[in-house]
Enzyme design. Structure first.
Site, PDB file in Angstrom:
ATOM      1  N   MET A  30       5.518  -0.965   0.816  1.00 56.26           N
ATOM      2  CA  MET A  30       4.891   0.195   1.490  1.00 56.26           C
ATOM      3  C   MET A  30       4.262  -0.359   3.060  1.00 56.26           C
ATOM      4  SD  MET A  30       3.762   3.489  -0.740  1.00 56.26           S
ATOM      5  CE  MET A  30       1.954   2.663  -0.964  1.00 56.26           C
ATOM      6  N   GLY A  36       0.313 -11.433   0.119  1.00 56.94           N
ATOM      7  CA  GLY A  36       0.922 -11.200  -1.343  1.00 56.94           C
ATOM      8  C   GLY A  36       2.265 -10.796  -1.040  1.00 56.94           C
ATOM      9  N   HIS A  37       2.503 -10.004  -0.224  1.00 57.48           N
ATOM     10  CA  HIS A  37       3.913  -9.626  -0.172  1.00 57.48           C
ATOM     11  C   HIS A  37       5.008 -10.673   0.436  1.00 57.48           C
ATOM     12  CE1 HIS A  37       1.928  -5.646   0.976  1.00 57.48           C
ATOM     13  NE2 HIS A  37       2.818  -5.237   0.218  1.00 57.48           N
ATOM     14  N   ASP A 150      -0.075  -4.659  -9.353  1.00 58.28           N
ATOM     15  CA  ASP A 150       0.041  -3.178 -10.017  1.00 58.28           C
ATOM     16  C   ASP A 150       0.874  -3.398 -11.334  1.00 58.28           C
ATOM     17  OD1 ASP A 150      -0.503  -1.611  -7.426  1.00 58.28           O
ATOM     18  OD2 ASP A 150       0.838  -3.224  -6.647  1.00 58.28           O
ATOM     19  N   GLN A 153       2.374  -0.338 -12.948  1.00 59.05           N
ATOM     20  CA  GLN A 153       3.667  -0.245 -12.069  1.00 59.05           C
ATOM     21  C   GLN A 153       4.802  -0.785 -12.788  1.00 59.05           C
ATOM     22  OE1 GLN A 153       3.673   0.906  -7.623  1.00 59.05           O
ATOM     23  NE2 GLN A 153       4.469  -1.177  -7.723  1.00 59.05           N
ATOM     24  N   ARG A 187      -4.847  -2.076   1.362  1.00 59.08           N
ATOM     25  CA  ARG A 187      -6.153  -0.994   1.510  1.00 59.08           C
ATOM     26  C   ARG A 187      -7.252  -2.164   1.961  1.00 59.08           C
ATOM     27  NH1 ARG A 187      -3.322   1.732  -2.365  1.00 59.08           N
ATOM     28  NH2 ARG A 187      -3.012   3.981  -2.212  1.00 59.08           N
TER      29      ARG A 187
END
Length: 285
Positions: A30, A36-37, A150, A153, A187
């Site tokens: 997103m 991390g990504h 997550d 998820q 976040r």
């Protein structure tokens, strides 16, 4: 790197890569990208000849409108990072491109989606299933990469892939943390300096608790200890803490109930920022 904003353009680029015999990897994000990504992308680069990263803030997975409005959006900076990371295609669509019509699909995600995040954020996982199923359909990747921060998820996405008949290897990648232990999250940029200073206590409390678990203290006591310790930190409020089976995601009451590894999953409010983290509990002393 090619920046593509249409589904037709994305499918064309992927078809060309597949015609060349390349393995296709997908990293759904997103945006508001962080290390991390990038770690997911690095894993994809090692295992795939063609890597697609989507940058799309999916409205259907937000059950809190304010959270959707305040979610950080940094598309230009994201594309710069993706170029540096060696991504082949950045898919940056509009909401209208992904959802030309309202998505009314309701997925039978079962028990993995009914606890923890599923209980606290009604409709969230159905929205995740909607967007990820669309991305899987657009790209038809061989592998798709998701971060274990997550944790729930990933179980939901595996269930969705099974329901929809996607033959895709869902690759779970370890949590990437800051030097002080805080799980990386888009976040985190919303934390004040004071909040950022205490946020690493979440991981520290979980780590201490997992170490204590080696003494085989009963699980309910371990859960109460985490909640009490975190709530004692000024500014923190625990929404839930559960110790669950890593496969079924169902809470366990005793060590004897464990059929697979156990994972402790927590959500903590720090001011108006909602942070999640998890820790693995050792099954052997």
């Amino acid at each position: 790197m090619e920046i593509i904003s249409t589904v037709a353009g994305l499918r064309e680029a992927v078809a060309k890569a597949k015609a060349e015999g390349l393995t296709v990897g997908l990293v759904p994000t997103m945006g508001a990208l962080h290390a991390g990504h990038i770690s997911l992308i690095e894993r994809a680069r090692k295992e795939c000849g063609f890597v697609v990263v989507s940058v799309f803030v999916n409205p259907t997975q937000f059950n809190n409108q304010n959270d959707l409005l305040t979610y950080p959006r940094t598309v230009e900076a994201d594309c710069e990072k993706l170029t540096e990371a060696g991504v082949d295609v950045a898919f940056v669509p509009t909401v209208e491109e992904v959802y030309p019509e309202p998505d009314t699909r309701v997925f039978d995600l079962g028990p993995v989606a009914e606890v923890m995040e599923g209980a606290m954020r009604p409709g969230h996982f159905n929205g995740v299933a909607q967007v990820v199923s669309k991305l899987f359909d657009f790209v038809r990747p061989d592998k798709a990469y998701f971060g274990e921060k997550d944790f729930q998820q990933i179980a939901v996405i595996r269930r969705m892939a099974e329901l929809e008949g996607f033959d895709i290897d869902i690759v779970a990648c370890p949590i990437k943390r800051e030097a002080d232990g805080l799980a990386m999250s888009s976040r985190n940029v919303r934390l004040t300096p004071q909040q950022r200073a205490i946020a690493p206590e979440i991981h520290q409390v979980l780590t201490d608790n997992a170490d204590l678990a080696l003494q085989r203290i009963d699980i309910e006591t371990l859960k109460e200890m985490v909640v009490t310790e975190l709530n004692a930190i000024d500014g923190m409020e625990v929404e839930y803490y559960e110790i669950v089976d890593s496969v079924t995601l169902q809470p366990v009451e005793t060590w004897e109930d464990a059929r697979h590894d156990l994972v402790g999953c927590v959500t903590v409010w720090l001011g108006d920022v909602r942070l999640i983290d998890n820790i693995k509990y050792p099954l052997s002393k």
